[in-house]
Design a protein around this motif. Structure first.
Motif, short mmCIF file in Angstrom:
data_model
loop_
_atom_site.label_atom_id
_atom_site.label_comp_id
_atom_site.label_asym_id
_atom_site.label_seq_id
_atom_site.Cartn_x
_atom_site.Cartn_y
_atom_site.Cartn_z
N GLN A 197 -12.48 -10.03 6.97
CA GLN A 197 -13.64 -9.79 6.09
C GLN A 197 -13.16 -9.20 4.76
O GLN A 197 -13.58 -8.11 4.36
CB GLN A 197 -14.65 -8.87 6.77
N PRO A 198 -12.31 -9.94 4.05
CA PRO A 198 -11.72 -9.38 2.83
C PRO A 198 -12.72 -9.11 1.72
O PRO A 198 -12.49 -8.22 0.89
CB PRO A 198 -10.70 -10.45 2.42
N ALA A 199 -13.83 -9.85 1.68
CA ALA A 199 -14.82 -9.61 0.63
C ALA A 199 -15.40 -8.21 0.74
O ALA A 199 -15.61 -7.53 -0.27
CB ALA A 199 -15.93 -10.65 0.70
N LEU A 200 -15.65 -7.75 1.97
CA LEU A 200 -16.16 -6.40 2.17
C LEU A 200 -15.12 -5.38 1.73
O LEU A 200 -15.46 -4.38 1.09
CB LEU A 200 -16.54 -6.20 3.62
N LEU A 201 -13.85 -5.62 2.06
CA LEU A 201 -12.80 -4.69 1.67
C LEU A 201 -12.68 -4.63 0.16
O LEU A 201 -12.52 -3.54 -0.42
CB LEU A 201 -11.47 -5.11 2.30
N ARG A 202 -12.74 -5.78 -0.51
CA ARG A 202 -12.67 -5.79 -1.98
C ARG A 202 -13.83 -5.02 -2.59
O ARG A 202 -13.68 -4.34 -3.62
CB ARG A 202 -12.65 -7.22 -2.50
N GLN A 203 -15.00 -5.10 -1.98
CA GLN A 203 -16.16 -4.38 -2.50
C GLN A 203 -16.03 -2.88 -2.26
O GLN A 203 -16.35 -2.07 -3.13
CB GLN A 203 -17.43 -4.91 -1.83
N ALA A 204 -15.55 -2.51 -1.07
CA ALA A 204 -15.46 -1.10 -0.72
C ALA A 204 -14.29 -0.40 -1.41
O ALA A 204 -14.43 0.71 -1.94
CB ALA A 204 -15.34 -0.95 0.79
N GLU A 205 -13.11 -1.04 -1.37
CA GLU A 205 -11.89 -0.44 -1.90
C GLU A 205 -11.03 -1.52 -2.54
O GLU A 205 -10.08 -2.04 -1.93
CB GLU A 205 -11.11 0.28 -0.79
N PRO A 206 -11.33 -1.90 -3.79
CA PRO A 206 -10.60 -3.02 -4.42
C PRO A 206 -9.10 -2.80 -4.54
O PRO A 206 -8.32 -3.74 -4.40
CB PRO A 206 -11.27 -3.15 -5.79
N LYS A 207 -8.67 -1.56 -4.79
CA LYS A 207 -7.23 -1.31 -4.92
C LYS A 207 -6.52 -1.44 -3.57
O LYS A 207 -5.39 -1.93 -3.50
CB LYS A 207 -7.00 0.08 -5.52
N VAL A 208 -7.17 -1.01 -2.50
CA VAL A 208 -6.60 -1.19 -1.16
C VAL A 208 -6.51 -2.67 -0.83
O VAL A 208 -5.50 -3.15 -0.30
CB VAL A 208 -7.44 -0.45 -0.10
N ALA A 209 -7.56 -3.42 -1.16
CA ALA A 209 -7.56 -4.86 -0.91
C ALA A 209 -6.40 -5.53 -1.65
O ALA A 209 -5.73 -6.42 -1.10
CB ALA A 209 -8.88 -5.47 -1.34
N GLN A 210 -6.13 -5.09 -2.86
CA GLN A 210 -5.04 -5.67 -3.64
C GLN A 210 -3.69 -5.36 -3.01
O GLN A 210 -2.81 -6.23 -2.93
CB GLN A 210 -5.10 -5.13 -5.07
N LEU A 211 -3.51 -4.14 -2.55
CA LEU A 211 -2.25 -3.77 -1.90
C LEU A 211 -2.02 -4.57 -0.62
O LEU A 211 -0.90 -5.04 -0.36
CB LEU A 211 -2.25 -2.27 -1.57
N LEU A 212 -3.06 -4.72 0.18
CA LEU A 212 -2.89 -5.44 1.45
C LEU A 212 -2.65 -6.93 1.21
O LEU A 212 -1.94 -7.57 2.00
CB LEU A 212 -4.11 -5.22 2.35
N ALA A 213 -3.21 -7.47 0.16
CA ALA A 213 -2.92 -8.87 -0.18
C ALA A 213 -1.46 -9.04 -0.56
O ALA A 213 -0.83 -10.07 -0.25
CB ALA A 213 -3.83 -9.34 -1.31
N ALA A 214 -0.89 -8.05 -1.23
CA ALA A 214 0.54 -8.09 -1.56
C ALA A 214 1.40 -7.89 -0.32
O ALA A 214 2.47 -8.48 -0.19
CB ALA A 214 0.86 -7.03 -2.61
N PHE A 215 0.92 -7.08 0.61
CA PHE A 215 1.68 -6.74 1.82
C PHE A 215 1.67 -7.88 2.85
O PHE A 215 2.69 -8.19 3.46
CB PHE A 215 1.08 -5.47 2.43
N TYR A 216 0.50 -8.49 3.04
CA TYR A 216 0.34 -9.52 4.08
C TYR A 216 0.35 -10.95 3.53
O TYR A 216 0.48 -11.90 4.31
CB TYR A 216 -0.99 -9.32 4.82
N GLY A 217 0.16 -11.12 2.23
CA GLY A 217 -0.09 -12.45 1.70
C GLY A 217 -1.58 -12.72 1.66
O GLY A 217 -2.39 -11.91 2.10
N PRO A 218 -1.98 -13.87 1.14
CA PRO A 218 -3.40 -14.17 0.99
C PRO A 218 -4.12 -14.15 2.34
O PRO A 218 -3.58 -14.56 3.36
CB PRO A 218 -3.41 -15.59 0.40
N SER A 219 -5.35 -13.66 2.31
CA SER A 219 -6.16 -13.67 3.54
C SER A 219 -6.53 -15.11 3.90
O SER A 219 -6.83 -15.92 3.02
CB SER A 219 -7.44 -12.85 3.33
N PRO A 220 -6.56 -15.43 5.21
CA PRO A 220 -7.02 -16.76 5.61
C PRO A 220 -8.54 -16.91 5.51
O PRO A 220 -9.04 -18.02 5.61
CB PRO A 220 -6.56 -16.86 7.07
N ALA A 221 -9.24 -15.82 5.31
CA ALA A 221 -10.71 -15.88 5.25
C ALA A 221 -11.14 -16.50 3.93
O ALA A 221 -10.56 -16.23 2.88
CB ALA A 221 -11.31 -14.49 5.39
N ALA A 222 -12.16 -17.31 3.99
CA ALA A 222 -12.70 -17.92 2.76
C ALA A 222 -13.31 -16.84 1.90
O ALA A 222 -13.94 -15.91 2.40
CB ALA A 222 -13.73 -18.98 3.12
#
Length: 256
Positions: free
Chosen positions: A231-256
């Protein structure tokens, strides 16, 4: 995206690692939306990593769990997703996967240093990861996660996040980072976000992120890892900087 380094490392294992049969693999991909949503290169790497996971980990069905080849493959596949940028090194330090049919109880002991009193309690869990020990899962929740893949929860992803966190030291929410990632930035961003959710929970406020994330920094990392994949959209809304770090750490989310 091509991940450097680990494909050549993986090549050393090819002679010893039994490949996953095409029919079996395709059936599992069809049932696991997180895998089905990957692009072709990452799905190919996922298959190799999953084969290595199955070859190096031992599965144990406990409490009457009915664990067949399909469900061991589904678990291995989802555990390999967070490992894609790291490859085989992500699986270091542990061997066993314990699978219960559903929730399981764990007895905890707490020693109060001031009073010397030791208290015990039973916790009911759906997953757990031990430092240098097994990954423990509820099969019922594994099944639920592939039926509802985009609801923000995934027990295998959660416990694998703990395993990545434990690669260098006991889990603390600061796993070994990929080359090019800034450790100070990670710590500052994650600590600030963790402090925010702790304050929200303490004040009785509703949180966008599961309040279990406020239990400890390592739980915050594991809970937000679940969100990154499901549910990356929720994470981006709640904590955009955390979402950005995790995208760098794991690669792109498979979620649309």
């Amino acid at each position: 995206m091509i991940f450097r380094g680990w494909p050549s490392f993986l090549a050393r294992f090819r002679a010893a690692v039994p490949p996953i049969d095409d029919t079996r693999w395709n059936q599992a991909v069809a049932r696991v939306p997180l895998a089905r949503a990957l692009d072709a290169p990452r799905l190919h790497y996922l298959r190799q990593l999953t084969a290595l996971f199955l070859h190096t980990k031992r599965f144990h069905a406990l409490g009457g769990a009915e664990l067949d080849d399909f469900w061991t493959l589904v678990i291995a596949m989802q555990a390999s997703l967070p490992a894609l940028p790291r490859g085989p090194k992500a699986f270091k330090g542990w061997t066993n996967v314990l699978v219960y049919p559903g929730e399981f109880n764990v007895r905890r002991s707490h020693h109060d240093a001031r009073s010397g009193v030791v208290t015990e309690r039973d916790d009911t869990l759906i997953g757990e990861a031990w430092d240098r020990g097994p990954m423990v899962l509820s099969l019922a929740d594994v099944k639920l996660d592939i039926e509802a893949p985009w609801d923000g929860f995934n027990v295998v992803i959660h416990e694998m996040a703990h395993k990545l966190d434990m690669l260098a030291a006991p889990a603390n929410g600061v796993p070994p980072l990929l080359s090019g990632m800034n450790r100070r930035e990670w710590i500052a961003t994650m600590q600030s976000a963790f402090d925010r959710i702790v304050k929200q929970v303490e004040r009785g406020r509703e949180t966008m992120i599961d309040p279990y994330a406020a239990e400890a920094p390592e739980e915050y990392f594991a809970v937000t890892s679940e969100l990154h994949f499901s549910q990356p959209a929720l994470l981006r809304q709640a904590e955009p900087k955390v979402a950005q770090l995790l995208a760098a750490f794991y690669g792109p989310s498979p979620a649309a």
